[in-house]
Scaffold this motif. Structure first.
Motif, PDB file in Angstrom:
ATOM      1  N   MET A  68       0.822  -1.201   0.000  1.00  0.00           N
ATOM      2  CA  MET A  68       0.000   0.000   0.000  1.00  0.00           C
ATOM      3  C   MET A  68       0.860   1.256   0.000  1.00  0.00           C
ATOM      4  SD  MET A  68      -3.403  -0.902   2.222  1.00  0.00           S
ATOM      5  CE  MET A  68      -4.237   0.554   1.557  1.00  0.00           C
ATOM      6  N   GLU A  69       0.209   2.393   0.205  1.00  0.00           N
ATOM      7  CA  GLU A  69       0.800   3.690  -0.075  1.00  0.00           C
ATOM      8  C   GLU A  69       1.956   4.098   0.837  1.00  0.00           C
ATOM      9  OE1 GLU A  69      -2.155   6.643   0.419  1.00  0.00           O
ATOM     10  OE2 GLU A  69      -2.695   6.016   2.434  1.00  0.00           O
ATOM     11  N   THR A  70       2.303   3.312   1.832  1.00  0.00           N
ATOM     12  CA  THR A  70       3.457   3.648   2.656  1.00  0.00           C
ATOM     13  C   THR A  70       4.764   3.135   2.042  1.00  0.00           C
ATOM     14  OG1 THR A  70       3.120   1.640   3.964  1.00  0.00           O
ATOM     15  CG2 THR A  70       2.134   3.685   4.789  1.00  0.00           C
ATOM     16  N   ASP A  84      -1.182   3.988  -4.394  1.00  0.00           N
ATOM     17  CA  ASP A  84      -2.175   3.586  -3.401  1.00  0.00           C
ATOM     18  C   ASP A  84      -2.090   2.086  -3.127  1.00  0.00           C
ATOM     19  OD1 ASP A  84      -3.308   6.103  -2.895  1.00  0.00           O
ATOM     20  OD2 ASP A  84      -4.498   5.983  -4.714  1.00  0.00           O
ATOM     21  N   VAL A  85      -2.028   1.289  -4.189  1.00  0.00           N
ATOM     22  CA  VAL A  85      -1.886  -0.161  -4.066  1.00  0.00           C
ATOM     23  C   VAL A  85      -1.059  -0.653  -5.251  1.00  0.00           C
ATOM     24  CG1 VAL A  85      -3.073  -2.398  -3.917  1.00  0.00           C
ATOM     25  CG2 VAL A  85      -4.189  -0.338  -3.028  1.00  0.00           C
ATOM     26  N   PHE A  86      -0.136  -1.577  -5.006  1.00  0.00           N
ATOM     27  CA  PHE A  86       0.550  -2.202  -6.139  1.00  0.00           C
ATOM     28  C   PHE A  86       0.929  -3.625  -5.799  1.00  0.00           C
ATOM     29  CE2 PHE A  86       3.966  -0.151  -3.777  1.00  0.00           C
ATOM     30  CZ  PHE A  86       5.070  -0.984  -3.894  1.00  0.00           C
ATOM     31  N   VAL A  87       1.098  -4.418  -6.859  1.00  0.00           N
ATOM     32  CA  VAL A  87       1.453  -5.827  -6.735  1.00  0.00           C
ATOM     33  C   VAL A  87       2.789  -6.048  -7.413  1.00  0.00           C
ATOM     34  CG1 VAL A  87       0.829  -8.195  -7.343  1.00  0.00           C
ATOM     35  CG2 VAL A  87      -0.963  -6.557  -6.728  1.00  0.00           C
ATOM     36  N   THR A  88       3.680  -6.749  -6.747  1.00  0.00           N
ATOM     37  CA  THR A  88       4.954  -7.124  -7.355  1.00  0.00           C
ATOM     38  C   THR A  88       5.199  -8.611  -7.145  1.00  0.00           C
ATOM     39  OG1 THR A  88       7.344  -6.730  -7.426  1.00  0.00           O
ATOM     40  CG2 THR A  88       6.271  -6.483  -5.292  1.00  0.00           C
ATOM     41  N   CYS A  89       5.744  -9.239  -8.177  1.00  0.00           N
ATOM     42  CA  CYS A  89       6.114 -10.656  -8.109  1.00  0.00           C
ATOM     43  C   CYS A  89       7.603 -10.817  -8.404  1.00  0.00           C
ATOM     44  CB  CYS A  89       5.283 -11.469  -9.104  1.00  0.00           C
ATOM     45  SG  CYS A  89       3.500 -11.284  -8.910  1.00  0.00           S
TER      46      CYS A  89
END
Length: 202
Positions: A68-70, A84-89
């Motif tokens: 999230m955004e932190t 705000d939100v991101f996904v990493t693999c």
């Protein structure tokens, strides 16, 4: 959510990172300028939290992380943001504690003060990330849900409008998110039916 510029061009990313460590608030960095992050409203936090929870539950047990955004996302030596939100693999991202560099999906919750920036200049910066497959924009005010998906053959982003669809389809992570879950906890629009319980005996 980005505020006004605090510093003019010429402030290096290394200088910015050292300076921000001493600040009580978060800041974003672009082309030598530093921008204070303004406080988010309740609906913004609710939608971002809803997306985070759905993505996290869907990706539980996979080699992917939902953040999230932190958390800082570094696009290049001249751009650093707090999505705000991101996904990493990405394996390297999964080992870092500070700066992430290879997101698969990014979601931004729009607000009147940052909508133009999120749609325009920020998206232009995010497109520089070779790992990025999808960019999601959600408006709590209008219930607009847009997804930009990168074409694997040409590397171009195509718009998919899910605003009137039953669910948001995030192909990059294989996740289908019902729009009722995206906007859970948000007051209905004036022409939407209320979710209140009927009176006793009805």
């Amino acid at each position: 959510m980005m505020g006004h510029a605090l510093r003019q061009p010429g402030f290096s990313l290394e200088d910015f990172l050292a300076w921000e460590e001493t600040q009580p608030e978060r800041h974003e960095y672009l082309h030598g300028e530093t921008f204070a992050m303004v406080g988010a409203r309740r609906v913004h936090n609710l939608v971002a939290g809803n997306l985070y929870m759905v993505f996290r539950q869907h990706l539980r047990g996979t080699p992917c992380a939902v953040l999230m955004e932190t958390m800082k996302l570094r696009v290049a030596d001249d751009a650093l943001f707090y999505p705000d939100v991101f996904v990493t693999c990405d394996r390297q991202d999964l080992r870092t504690e500070r700066e992430f560099t290879a997101p698969t999906l990014i979601a931004e919750v729009l607000s009147p003060s940052t909508e133009a920036y999120d749609r325009g200049q920020k998206f232009a910066q995010y497109r520089r990330l070779p790992s990025l497959r999808e960019y999601v924009l959600v408006s709590p005010e209008t219930r607009e849900v847009l997804l930009f998906r990168r074409d694997s053959a040409h590397g171009l982003f195509t718009l998919h409008d899910f605003s009137t669809a039953p669910a948001l389809e995030c192909a990059s992570i294989g996740c289908t998110v019902p729009l009722v879950d995206v906007f859970e906890g948000i007051d209905p629009l004036p022409d939407e039916p209320s979710a209140e319980m009927p009176p006793s005996g009805a």
